[in-house]
Design a protein around this motif. Sequence first.
Motif, PDB file in Angstrom:
ATOM      1  N   ASN A  80       1.027  -1.378  -0.159  1.00 51.10           N
ATOM      2  CA  ASN A  80      -0.185  -0.008   0.042  1.00 51.10           C
ATOM      3  C   ASN A  80       0.793   1.230  -0.003  1.00 51.10           C
ATOM      4  O   ASN A  80       0.426   2.215  -0.746  1.00 51.10           O
ATOM      5  N   ASP A 139      -3.609  -6.433  -5.275  1.00 41.15           N
ATOM      6  CA  ASP A 139      -4.371  -5.984  -4.242  1.00 41.15           C
ATOM      7  C   ASP A 139      -5.383  -7.105  -3.714  1.00 41.15           C
ATOM      8  O   ASP A 139      -5.431  -7.487  -2.641  1.00 41.15           O
ATOM      9  N   ARG A 148     -10.731 -11.012   3.703  1.00 40.38           N
ATOM     10  CA  ARG A 148     -11.486  -9.833   3.558  1.00 40.38           C
ATOM     11  C   ARG A 148     -12.758 -10.158   2.688  1.00 40.38           C
ATOM     12  O   ARG A 148     -12.323 -10.659   1.804  1.00 40.38           O
ATOM     13  N   HIS A 154     -15.100  -4.710  -6.668  1.00 40.78           N
ATOM     14  CA  HIS A 154     -13.567  -4.731  -6.683  1.00 40.78           C
ATOM     15  C   HIS A 154     -13.032  -5.349  -7.799  1.00 40.78           C
ATOM     16  O   HIS A 154     -12.040  -4.892  -8.612  1.00 40.78           O
ATOM     17  N   HIS A 157     -13.717  -4.022 -11.465  1.00 36.38           N
ATOM     18  CA  HIS A 157     -13.186  -2.698 -11.497  1.00 36.38           C
ATOM     19  C   HIS A 157     -11.720  -3.008 -11.859  1.00 36.38           C
ATOM     20  O   HIS A 157     -11.094  -2.465 -13.069  1.00 36.38           O
ATOM     21  N   ASN A 183      -8.072   9.725 -11.742  1.00 35.51           N
ATOM     22  CA  ASN A 183      -7.675   8.548 -11.229  1.00 35.51           C
ATOM     23  C   ASN A 183      -6.534   8.532 -10.494  1.00 35.51           C
ATOM     24  O   ASN A 183      -6.452   7.878  -9.189  1.00 35.51           O
ATOM     25  N   HIS A 187      -6.423   7.888  -6.572  1.00 34.13           N
ATOM     26  CA  HIS A 187      -5.912   6.807  -5.788  1.00 34.13           C
ATOM     27  C   HIS A 187      -4.827   7.406  -4.896  1.00 34.13           C
ATOM     28  O   HIS A 187      -4.383   6.502  -4.143  1.00 34.13           O
ATOM     29  N   ARG A 197      -5.124   2.086   7.061  1.00 39.08           N
ATOM     30  CA  ARG A 197      -6.002   1.165   7.446  1.00 39.08           C
ATOM     31  C   ARG A 197      -5.051  -0.171   7.771  1.00 39.08           C
ATOM     32  O   ARG A 197      -5.111  -1.004   8.614  1.00 39.08           O
ATOM     33  N   THR A 212     -15.183   7.598  -1.032  1.00 41.16           N
ATOM     34  CA  THR A 212     -16.086   7.038  -2.094  1.00 41.16           C
ATOM     35  C   THR A 212     -16.854   8.209  -2.764  1.00 41.16           C
ATOM     36  O   THR A 212     -17.140   8.125  -3.815  1.00 41.16           O
ATOM     37  N   GLN A 215     -14.453   9.394  -5.587  1.00 39.91           N
ATOM     38  CA  GLN A 215     -14.525   8.195  -6.633  1.00 39.91           C
ATOM     39  C   GLN A 215     -15.836   8.563  -7.581  1.00 39.91           C
ATOM     40  O   GLN A 215     -15.659   8.565  -8.715  1.00 39.91           O
ATOM     41  N   GLN A 218     -15.430  11.405  -9.835  1.00 42.29           N
ATOM     42  CA  GLN A 218     -14.510  11.242 -10.856  1.00 42.29           C
ATOM     43  C   GLN A 218     -15.187  10.533 -12.087  1.00 42.29           C
ATOM     44  O   GLN A 218     -15.296  10.778 -13.416  1.00 42.29           O
ATOM     45  N   LYS A 277     -18.627  -0.792  10.560  1.00 38.67           N
ATOM     46  CA  LYS A 277     -16.987  -0.249  10.703  1.00 38.67           C
ATOM     47  C   LYS A 277     -16.799   0.884  10.588  1.00 38.67           C
ATOM     48  O   LYS A 277     -15.658   1.652  11.182  1.00 38.67           O
ATOM     49  N   TYR A 278     -17.649   1.584   9.609  1.00 39.62           N
ATOM     50  CA  TYR A 278     -17.509   3.300   9.572  1.00 39.62           C
ATOM     51  C   TYR A 278     -18.037   3.807  10.686  1.00 39.62           C
ATOM     52  O   TYR A 278     -17.404   4.848  11.309  1.00 39.62           O
TER      53      TYR A 278
HETATM   54  C1  LIG Z   1     -13.350   3.826   1.236  1.00 37.59           C
HETATM   55  C2  LIG Z   1     -12.989   2.776   0.075  1.00 37.59           C
HETATM   56  C3  LIG Z   1     -11.645   3.328  -0.710  1.00 37.59           C
HETATM   57  C4  LIG Z   1     -12.669   1.581   0.629  1.00 37.59           C
HETATM   58  O1  LIG Z   1     -13.689   0.826   1.291  1.00 37.59           O
HETATM   59  P1  LIG Z   1     -13.504  -0.197   2.327  1.00 37.59           P
HETATM   60  O2  LIG Z   1     -12.302  -0.174   3.181  1.00 37.59           O
HETATM   61  O3  LIG Z   1     -14.805  -0.227   3.049  1.00 37.59           O
HETATM   62  O4  LIG Z   1     -13.252  -1.406   1.221  1.00 37.59           O
HETATM   63  P2  LIG Z   1     -13.703  -2.920   1.511  1.00 37.59           P
HETATM   64  O5  LIG Z   1     -14.981  -2.964   2.154  1.00 37.59           O
HETATM   65  O6  LIG Z   1     -13.555  -3.429   0.137  1.00 37.59           O
HETATM   66  O7  LIG Z   1     -12.423  -3.393   2.668  1.00 37.59           O
HETATM   67  C5  LIG Z   1     -11.439  -3.870   2.222  1.00 37.59           C
HETATM   68  C6  LIG Z   1     -10.555  -4.082   3.416  1.00 37.59           C
HETATM   69  O8  LIG Z   1      -9.297  -4.236   3.263  1.00 37.59           O
HETATM   70  C7  LIG Z   1      -8.406  -3.415   3.635  1.00 37.59           C
HETATM   71  N1  LIG Z   1      -7.388  -3.203   2.455  1.00 37.59           N
HETATM   72  C8  LIG Z   1      -6.152  -2.816   2.800  1.00 37.59           C
HETATM   73  N2  LIG Z   1      -5.240  -2.651   1.792  1.00 37.59           N
HETATM   74  C9  LIG Z   1      -6.109  -2.821   0.767  1.00 37.59           C
HETATM   75  C10 LIG Z   1      -6.250  -2.908  -0.610  1.00 37.59           C
HETATM   76  N3  LIG Z   1      -4.724  -2.328  -1.313  1.00 37.59           N
HETATM   77  N4  LIG Z   1      -7.093  -3.038  -1.320  1.00 37.59           N
HETATM   78  C11 LIG Z   1      -8.240  -3.383  -0.872  1.00 37.59           C
HETATM   79  N5  LIG Z   1      -8.740  -3.374   0.205  1.00 37.59           N
HETATM   80  C12 LIG Z   1      -7.390  -3.195   1.263  1.00 37.59           C
HETATM   81  C13 LIG Z   1      -9.201  -2.192   3.782  1.00 37.59           C
HETATM   82  O9  LIG Z   1      -8.478  -1.236   4.590  1.00 37.59           O
HETATM   83  C14 LIG Z   1     -10.535  -2.853   4.292  1.00 37.59           C
HETATM   84  O10 LIG Z   1     -10.141  -3.244   5.439  1.00 37.59           O
HETATM   85  P3  LIG Z   1     -11.118  -2.670   7.057  1.00 37.59           P
HETATM   86  O11 LIG Z   1     -12.369  -3.604   6.720  1.00 37.59           O
HETATM   87  O12 LIG Z   1     -10.462  -3.441   7.973  1.00 37.59           O
HETATM   88  O13 LIG Z   1     -11.166  -1.489   6.752  1.00 37.59           O
HETATM   89  C15 LIG Z   1     -14.289   2.719  -0.989  1.00 37.59           C
HETATM   90  O14 LIG Z   1     -14.587   3.983  -1.462  1.00 37.59           O
HETATM   91  C16 LIG Z   1     -13.927   1.802  -2.127  1.00 37.59           C
HETATM   92  O15 LIG Z   1     -13.227   1.956  -2.977  1.00 37.59           O
HETATM   93  N6  LIG Z   1     -14.563   0.573  -1.857  1.00 37.59           N
HETATM   94  C17 LIG Z   1     -14.709  -0.332  -3.015  1.00 37.59           C
HETATM   95  C18 LIG Z   1     -13.617  -1.603  -2.684  1.00 37.59           C
HETATM   96  C19 LIG Z   1     -12.177  -1.603  -3.398  1.00 37.59           C
HETATM   97  O16 LIG Z   1     -11.789  -2.468  -3.491  1.00 37.59           O
HETATM   98  N7  LIG Z   1     -11.884  -0.272  -3.830  1.00 37.59           N
HETATM   99  C20 LIG Z   1     -10.710  -0.178  -4.637  1.00 37.59           C
HETATM  100  C21 LIG Z   1     -10.877  -0.476  -6.065  1.00 37.59           C
HETATM  101  S1  LIG Z   1     -11.895   0.403  -6.723  1.00 37.59           S
HETATM  102  C22 LIG Z   1     -10.959   1.866  -7.523  1.00 37.59           C
HETATM  103  O17 LIG Z   1     -10.002   2.019  -7.463  1.00 37.59           O
HETATM  104  C23 LIG Z   1     -11.845   3.120  -7.962  1.00 37.59           C
HETATM  105  C24 LIG Z   1     -11.110   3.663  -8.689  1.00 37.59           C
HETATM  106  O18 LIG Z   1     -10.557   3.765  -9.624  1.00 37.59           O
HETATM  107  O19 LIG Z   1     -11.174   5.120  -7.943  1.00 37.59           O
END
Ligand SMILES: CC(C)(COP(=O)(O)OP(=O)(O)OC[C@H]1O[C@@H](n2cnc3c(N)ncnc32)[C@H](O)[C@@H]1OP(=O)(O)O)[C@@H](O)C(=O)NCCC(=O)NCCSC(=O)CC(=O)O
Length: 287
Positions: A80, A139, A148, A154, A157, A183, A187, A197, A212, A215, A218, A277-278
Amino acid sequence: MSHPIVQRLLDVKFNTKKFLELATHGGKNFPDNEGRKFYADHFDLTLQASILYVVVVFGTKWFMRNRQPFSLFVPLNIWNFILAAFSILATIRMTPEFFSVLTNKGVVNSYCYLYDFTKGDNGYWAWLFMASKLFELVDTVFLVLRKRPLMFLHWYHHILTLIYAWYSHPNSPGFNRYGIYLNVLVHAFMYSYYFLRSMKIRVPGFVAQFITSIQILQFIISCSILAHIAFLVHVQNVPCDFDSGVFKLATFMDTTYLILFLNFFFKSYIYKGGKAKYRSVETKKSQ
Ligand SMILES: CC(C)(COP(=O)(O)OP(=O)(O)OC[C@H]1O[C@@H](n2cnc3c(N)ncnc32)[C@H](O)[C@@H]1OP(=O)(O)O)[C@@H](O)C(=O)NCCC(=O)NCCSC(=O)CC(=O)O
């Protein structure tokens, strides 16, 4: 004899030497044509990688079903951190081109015409951005090994963005300036959030909601731009830098992402008061 499509999918080719040469070239006299040719020559790899990705991700999910999750604390943090640093750096490096075109050429021209978007330093970072979409598949491997939740949003995408990136770059349209710049900017926030996190740092619920929201913004901007370009090209006959195949894929991609992210927003933050969780971070803080 197997079917030609099967043969095409089995014929995996990757020019590692050329990849490393371009990836380490730097922005000075970046060879735009060679950069575009690399993705044109390697398009099949996006389909092959996507199939392998689905097999690995769902195979690992199944394999992990009765096992304890891995922690992967150190590798996930490193991962990350690298993606957050890359996105922040790419945003910084691509900001001058974006705003100079916007101010010197005007808003409409900035998405209608490519100008020098794929040349020089900006071209180098745009090229790296396309490459990063292949690596971002990792990822999901972390997600399933850590058990998870794996959302359709996910993996859909990750696959579609990779395919679009390598498909569009050889015929880069003007509107990719927005797709790419917005993007990397989003990101930069998103991977910094994931980094915090994974470092087990508490992040207030509104931060996730903010990410979110940007996102979604965008995708709203991208869809609006695509709608305006369709009007410019088809109604007003303006000769935008534009390829019809890329345009159709971009429209499909951005519309589906917008719908999926609106649904994610609703389920995470609104429906039944939002995901626990939020809420818990804010509740604990206010106690
Ligand atoms: C706030 C967000 C960025 C993430 O939301 P969330 O944390 O709730 O996502 P989630 O419910 O899938 O939970 C994933 C859990 O894995 C952890 N985690 C840690 N590193 C991660 C990584 N590199 N990729 C995905 N998850 C990861 C998170 O902190 C979370 O842990 P914990 O539960 O402990 O908190 C949201 O807006 C979002 O994008 N949600 C969609 C999920 C996703 O995969 N997004 C990325 C690809 S889409 C993208 O990239 C769009 C774009 O192009 O803009």
